[in-house]
Design an enzyme around this catalytic site. Structure first.
Site, mmCIF file in Angstrom:
data_model
loop_
_atom_site.group_PDB
_atom_site.id
_atom_site.type_symbol
_atom_site.label_atom_id
_atom_site.label_comp_id
_atom_site.label_asym_id
_atom_site.label_seq_id
_atom_site.Cartn_x
_atom_site.Cartn_y
_atom_site.Cartn_z
ATOM 1 N N SER A 121 -16.179 37.948 13.553
ATOM 2 C CA SER A 121 -15.068 38.891 13.443
ATOM 3 C C SER A 121 -15.041 39.596 12.093
ATOM 4 O O SER A 121 -14.212 40.480 11.875
ATOM 5 C CB SER A 121 -13.737 38.160 13.656
ATOM 6 O OG SER A 121 -13.588 37.111 12.712
ATOM 7 N N HIS A 142 -17.896 41.448 19.332
ATOM 8 C CA HIS A 142 -16.683 40.745 18.909
ATOM 9 C C HIS A 142 -15.671 40.745 20.045
ATOM 10 O O HIS A 142 -15.012 41.750 20.310
ATOM 11 C CB HIS A 142 -16.112 41.424 17.660
ATOM 12 C CG HIS A 142 -14.855 40.806 17.168
ATOM 13 N ND1 HIS A 142 -13.901 41.506 16.466
ATOM 14 C CD2 HIS A 142 -14.376 39.523 17.259
ATOM 15 C CE1 HIS A 142 -12.905 40.712 16.164
ATOM 16 N NE2 HIS A 142 -13.169 39.504 16.632
ATOM 17 N N GLU A 154 -15.282 44.751 20.747
ATOM 18 C CA GLU A 154 -15.658 45.558 19.592
ATOM 19 C C GLU A 154 -17.152 45.360 19.349
ATOM 20 O O GLU A 154 -17.605 44.252 19.047
ATOM 21 C CB GLU A 154 -14.844 45.094 18.381
ATOM 22 C CG GLU A 154 -14.963 45.958 17.167
ATOM 23 C CD GLU A 154 -14.016 45.511 16.062
ATOM 24 O OE1 GLU A 154 -13.465 46.368 15.360
ATOM 25 O OE2 GLU A 154 -13.816 44.274 15.900
ATOM 26 N N ASN A 192 -10.011 43.790 12.857
ATOM 27 C CA ASN A 192 -9.617 42.818 11.843
ATOM 28 C C ASN A 192 -9.181 43.472 10.536
ATOM 29 O O ASN A 192 -8.362 42.913 9.803
ATOM 30 C CB ASN A 192 -10.759 41.823 11.587
ATOM 31 C CG ASN A 192 -10.734 40.691 12.586
ATOM 32 O OD1 ASN A 192 -10.513 40.925 13.766
ATOM 33 N ND2 ASN A 192 -10.946 39.477 12.136
#
Length: 287
Positions: A121, A142, A154, A192
């Site tokens: 991440s 991700h 992602e 993130n």
């Protein structure tokens, strides 16, 4: 390259969720755990069966589809069983040293055309790829927790990741029923970089006494229209994961806005990691 067999490394929450999603989508799925016994296999199959049974009862899949999905699943403790996989996805600890060693081993084990993906991440895909002789075939995929429910995937493109690898990852993501977004390889990527500082700031608010756990979460749910509060989300993600990500962001950008909240670090040291340990910002042993 057509992807038929997916090898998943890590049998925790993310790895198991990935396995369930992959076999449901029609992929032959191998889940690698460090320890595999008949009891471990039975426990995983029972969990998947319970989830699929609910889906059948609600009309989201047929009994035949459920039976076929379960037949596509197997487990192993031997990394060498990735030799015939078309796609390998690792979902192990958020630690560059661990991932670097793992990808170096996979590079030797897997056939040349195999795509190696990381569910990281925050860590650099380019750095992970540098530990292989196939950096153009290394990519970030991700997923979000819980994988069978969360729609987003992602896809993170490293400095030398090929467009062919990216396009294949998109095809897999769409077959898994995910909405895909593309991000370049800058630590934290898109999601993130948005959510982790937000969660971290919520911990600072709690530590400073600005609000209680319940008030902070209620503020986000009802004032920002978030489905769950930031402290609830931290407990779901795992506070150890949150600290690791914040430390990665801080090391990468040297920006004080990424400084990990001291309270969160203390909670990790105390073993209060959230849902997976029964205690985090909330006490799950009482529920």
């Amino acid at each position: 390259m057509a992807i038929k067999k997916i090898f998943i490394i890590g049998s925790g929450t993310m790895g198991s969720g990935l396995a369930q999603t992959a076999m449901t989508a029609g992929y032959d799925t191998v889940l690698r755990s460090r320890t595999v016994t008949p009891e471990v296999v039975e426990k995983n199959v029972a969990r998947f069966t319970k989830s699929f049974t609910k889906a059948v009862e609600k009309g989201r899949m047929t009994q035949e589809e459920m039976d076929a999905a379960l037949k596509r699943f197997s487990m192993t403790s031997d990394l060498k069983d990735a030799a015939d996989a078309d796609l390998v996805i690792e979902a192990v600890a958020e630690d560059m040293a661990i991932k670097a060693e793992l990808f170096s081993q996979l590079d030797e084990i897997c056939k040349p055309e195999t795509i190696l993906a990381s569910n990281t991440s925050s860590l650099s895909i380019t750095e992970i790829a540098s530990h292989t002789k196939r950096p153009e075939k290394v990519i970030g995929m991700h997923f979000f927790n819980p994988v069978p429910v969360m729609k987003l995937l992602e896809i993170v493109v490293g400095h030398v990741t090929s467009e062919e690898t990216y396009n294949t990852a998109v095809e897999v993501g769409e077959k898994l029923g995910k909405v895909t977004i593309r991000a370049i390889d800058k630590s934290g990527y898109i999601v993130n970089r948005l959510i982790d500082p937000f969660i971290n700031e919520a911990v600072f608010l709690l530590e400073e006494g600005v609000g209680t756990v319940e008030d902070i979460d209620a503020g986000a749910r009802n004032g920002l229209n978030h489905p769950m509060g930031p402290l609830e989300l931290a407990d779901l993600i795992g506070l150890d994961v949150m600290v690791a990500v914040m430390d990665t962001l801080y090391a990468e950008y040297q920006d004080p806005k990424y400084r990990c909240a001291p309270l969160m670090r203390r909670m990790v040291r105390a073993g209060h990691l959230g849902r997976k340990t029964g205690k985090g910002f909330y006490d799950y042993t009482k529920k």
